[in-house]
Write an enzyme that holds these catalytic residues in place. Structure first.
Site, PDB file in Angstrom:
ATOM      1  N   ASP A  34       0.807  -1.337   0.001  1.00 20.74           N
ATOM      2  CA  ASP A  34       0.037  -0.057  -0.137  1.00 20.74           C
ATOM      3  C   ASP A  34       1.017   1.320   0.208  1.00 20.74           C
ATOM      4  O   ASP A  34       1.347   1.520   1.072  1.00 20.74           O
ATOM      5  CB  ASP A  34      -0.760   0.074   1.159  1.00 20.74           C
ATOM      6  CG  ASP A  34      -1.832   1.156   1.270  1.00 20.74           C
ATOM      7  OD1 ASP A  34      -1.675   2.114   0.499  1.00 20.74           O
ATOM      8  OD2 ASP A  34      -2.559   1.303   2.406  1.00 20.74           O
ATOM      9  N   ILE A  35       1.056   2.008  -1.141  1.00 24.50           N
ATOM     10  CA  ILE A  35       1.946   2.885  -1.166  1.00 24.50           C
ATOM     11  C   ILE A  35       1.534   4.168  -0.545  1.00 24.50           C
ATOM     12  O   ILE A  35       2.285   5.222  -0.532  1.00 24.50           O
ATOM     13  CB  ILE A  35       2.376   3.106  -2.685  1.00 24.50           C
ATOM     14  CG1 ILE A  35       1.357   3.657  -3.598  1.00 24.50           C
ATOM     15  CG2 ILE A  35       2.960   1.863  -3.383  1.00 24.50           C
ATOM     16  CD1 ILE A  35       1.628   4.044  -4.885  1.00 24.50           C
TER      17      ILE A  35
ATOM     18  N   ALA B   8      -1.676   4.693  -9.878  1.00 25.96           N
ATOM     19  CA  ALA B   8      -2.270   6.044 -10.011  1.00 25.96           C
ATOM     20  C   ALA B   8      -3.913   5.961  -9.733  1.00 25.96           C
ATOM     21  O   ALA B   8      -4.438   4.748  -9.944  1.00 25.96           O
ATOM     22  CB  ALA B   8      -1.939   6.781 -11.345  1.00 25.96           C
ATOM     23  N   TYR B   9      -4.443   7.139  -9.214  1.00 18.77           N
ATOM     24  CA  TYR B   9      -5.739   6.983  -9.337  1.00 18.77           C
ATOM     25  C   TYR B   9      -6.186   7.762 -10.606  1.00 18.77           C
ATOM     26  O   TYR B   9      -5.754   8.868 -11.039  1.00 18.77           O
ATOM     27  CB  TYR B   9      -6.303   7.933  -8.168  1.00 18.77           C
ATOM     28  CG  TYR B   9      -7.707   8.236  -7.984  1.00 18.77           C
ATOM     29  CD1 TYR B   9      -8.752   8.797  -8.761  1.00 18.77           C
ATOM     30  CD2 TYR B   9      -8.424   7.767  -6.789  1.00 18.77           C
ATOM     31  CE1 TYR B   9     -10.018   8.892  -8.630  1.00 18.77           C
ATOM     32  CE2 TYR B   9      -9.928   7.680  -6.440  1.00 18.77           C
ATOM     33  CZ  TYR B   9     -10.615   8.551  -7.469  1.00 18.77           C
ATOM     34  OH  TYR B   9     -11.904   8.756  -7.239  1.00 18.77           O
ATOM     35  N   THR B  10      -7.061   6.928 -11.572  1.00 12.86           N
ATOM     36  CA  THR B  10      -6.926   7.567 -12.902  1.00 12.86           C
ATOM     37  C   THR B  10      -8.508   7.688 -13.370  1.00 12.86           C
ATOM     38  O   THR B  10      -8.750   8.074 -14.537  1.00 12.86           O
ATOM     39  CB  THR B  10      -6.258   6.551 -13.825  1.00 12.86           C
ATOM     40  OG1 THR B  10      -7.274   5.244 -13.840  1.00 12.86           O
ATOM     41  CG2 THR B  10      -5.075   6.340 -13.888  1.00 12.86           C
TER      42      THR B  10
ATOM     43  N   THR C  17       0.996  13.074 -16.414  1.00 15.91           N
ATOM     44  CA  THR C  17       0.031  13.110 -17.268  1.00 15.91           C
ATOM     45  C   THR C  17       0.220  14.671 -17.830  1.00 15.91           C
ATOM     46  O   THR C  17       0.674  15.652 -17.228  1.00 15.91           O
ATOM     47  CB  THR C  17      -1.260  12.953 -16.615  1.00 15.91           C
ATOM     48  OG1 THR C  17      -2.349  13.267 -17.288  1.00 15.91           O
ATOM     49  CG2 THR C  17      -1.356  13.892 -15.404  1.00 15.91           C
TER      50      THR C  17
ATOM     51  N   TYR D 168      -7.904  15.534 -10.721  1.00 19.83           N
ATOM     52  CA  TYR D 168      -6.884  14.603 -11.080  1.00 19.83           C
ATOM     53  C   TYR D 168      -5.578  15.268 -11.573  1.00 19.83           C
ATOM     54  O   TYR D 168      -4.334  14.759 -11.131  1.00 19.83           O
ATOM     55  CB  TYR D 168      -7.551  13.837 -12.405  1.00 19.83           C
ATOM     56  CG  TYR D 168      -6.225  13.126 -12.835  1.00 19.83           C
ATOM     57  CD1 TYR D 168      -5.891  11.646 -12.333  1.00 19.83           C
ATOM     58  CD2 TYR D 168      -5.878  13.383 -14.437  1.00 19.83           C
ATOM     59  CE1 TYR D 168      -5.019  11.146 -13.064  1.00 19.83           C
ATOM     60  CE2 TYR D 168      -5.107  12.341 -15.014  1.00 19.83           C
ATOM     61  CZ  TYR D 168      -4.562  11.205 -14.348  1.00 19.83           C
ATOM     62  OH  TYR D 168      -3.554  10.585 -15.030  1.00 19.83           O
TER      63      TYR D 168
ATOM     64  N   TRP E 160      -2.910   9.830 -23.375  1.00 18.13           N
ATOM     65  CA  TRP E 160      -3.652   9.128 -24.384  1.00 18.13           C
ATOM     66  C   TRP E 160      -3.266   7.764 -24.693  1.00 18.13           C
ATOM     67  O   TRP E 160      -3.059   7.305 -25.694  1.00 18.13           O
ATOM     68  CB  TRP E 160      -3.798   9.955 -25.765  1.00 18.13           C
ATOM     69  CG  TRP E 160      -4.538  11.180 -25.956  1.00 18.13           C
ATOM     70  CD1 TRP E 160      -4.758  11.976 -24.803  1.00 18.13           C
ATOM     71  CD2 TRP E 160      -5.337  11.717 -27.122  1.00 18.13           C
ATOM     72  NE1 TRP E 160      -5.641  13.053 -25.382  1.00 18.13           N
ATOM     73  CE2 TRP E 160      -5.969  12.986 -26.647  1.00 18.13           C
ATOM     74  CE3 TRP E 160      -5.604  11.255 -28.138  1.00 18.13           C
ATOM     75  CZ2 TRP E 160      -6.672  13.775 -27.685  1.00 18.13           C
ATOM     76  CZ3 TRP E 160      -6.018  12.046 -29.211  1.00 18.13           C
ATOM     77  CH2 TRP E 160      -6.705  13.344 -28.877  1.00 18.13           C
TER      78      TRP E 160
END
Length: 275
Positions: free
Chosen positions: A35-36, A59-61, A100, A125, A147
């Protein structure tokens, strides 16, 4: 070279498994392994002992969901890279942090964006990923991309190309935004760039995207054409006509620091499931 890869179960992590250089001793860490977001877990896990490089692809994407779940997005995208950077400093390791195009935000010049261009994210984000860049620190390489897709090479992962393939089978017509510009990036090609970044000196911000630019509408047309479907079944719409909870960047064209293949040839490989 001993390399730990977090987010090993994600799209990019999966692509990196398929492209691992022979000289790399890879340690694959999924969510169940580490768990980072837990600084104590990061500080004490034996998995990171003696590593040379740590590549963070976790990542939370969920861009829209992040607007209503800011704390979770900031924790995974923002704070976790800071925990990883601290452990890397203790190990004398190089952190490669994936980021990103969303860090740039609106109002950017319509030319390929470089790492020197100012950031001004207008989404949760984007702000969370920029925070991750900042906390990754000087002993890291920040690698921004945009993308990303894997299509039939990794069919278990959803992306724009796989969505278009699904909609072609289930819908007579498909509406796609035509006023957002970017560089389609095949996950396999991006993975090779990440492996290359891992062998460089830290302390830089870089971009890695497919060669050439297009719009989501033109990309959708190319997908249909490649599989023998009629591109005229795709209807262009504006961003205003296709609203989302979080605004999407109008301009995501990045100047790439890596010579990734041209996007149309990469798309053909992805649809044929070729590395």
């Amino acid at each position: 070279m001993r390399v730990a890869i977090t987010g090993a179960g994600g799209q990019l992590g999966s692509a990196m498994r398929l492209t691992t250089p022979p000289e790399v001793e890879a340690i694959w860490l999924g969510r169940a392994d580490l768990d980072i977001t837990d600084p104590e877990a990061v500080a004490h896990t034996a998995s990171l002992k003696g590593i040379d490089v740590l590549i963070n692809t976790a990542a939370y994407t969920a861009v829209d969901a992040a607007e209503d779940d800011e704390a979770a997005a900031l924790l995974l995208n923002g704070e976790a890279p800071g925990h990883l950077a601290e452990r890397c400093r203790e190990e004398g390791a190089h952190l490669v942090q994936l980021s990103t195009d969303y860090v740039f935000g609106p109002g950017v010049p319509h030319r390929p964006l470089t790492p020197a261009d100012p950031t001004n994210p207008d989404t949760v984000y984007g702000r969370s990923k920029l925070r991750g860049e900042q906390l990754a620190g000087e002993n890291s390489t920040i690698l921004r991309t945009a993308w990303v897709y894997s299509a039939n090479t990794l069919p278990e992962h959803r992306d724009f190309v796989s969505t278009m393939l699904r909609l072609e089978k289930t819908h007579e017509t498909v509406t796609v935004v035509a006023d957002q510009h970017g560089c389609p990036t095949y996950a396999i090609d991006l993975a090779r760039a990440v492996w290359e970044a891992a062998q460089q000196q830290p302390g830089v911000v870089q971009h890695a995207v497919g060669e050439g630019q297009t719009t989501w509408f033109e990309l959708a047309q190319a997908i249909f054409a490649e599989i023998g479907a009629d591109p005229r079944r795709i209807t262009p719409v504006t961003s205003a006509e296709y609203p989302a909870r979080a605004p999407r960047p109008e301009w995501s064209v990045l100047a790439s620091d890596y010579a990734l293949p041209e996007w149309r040839s990469a798309l053909r490989r992805a649809l044929a499931a070729k590395l």
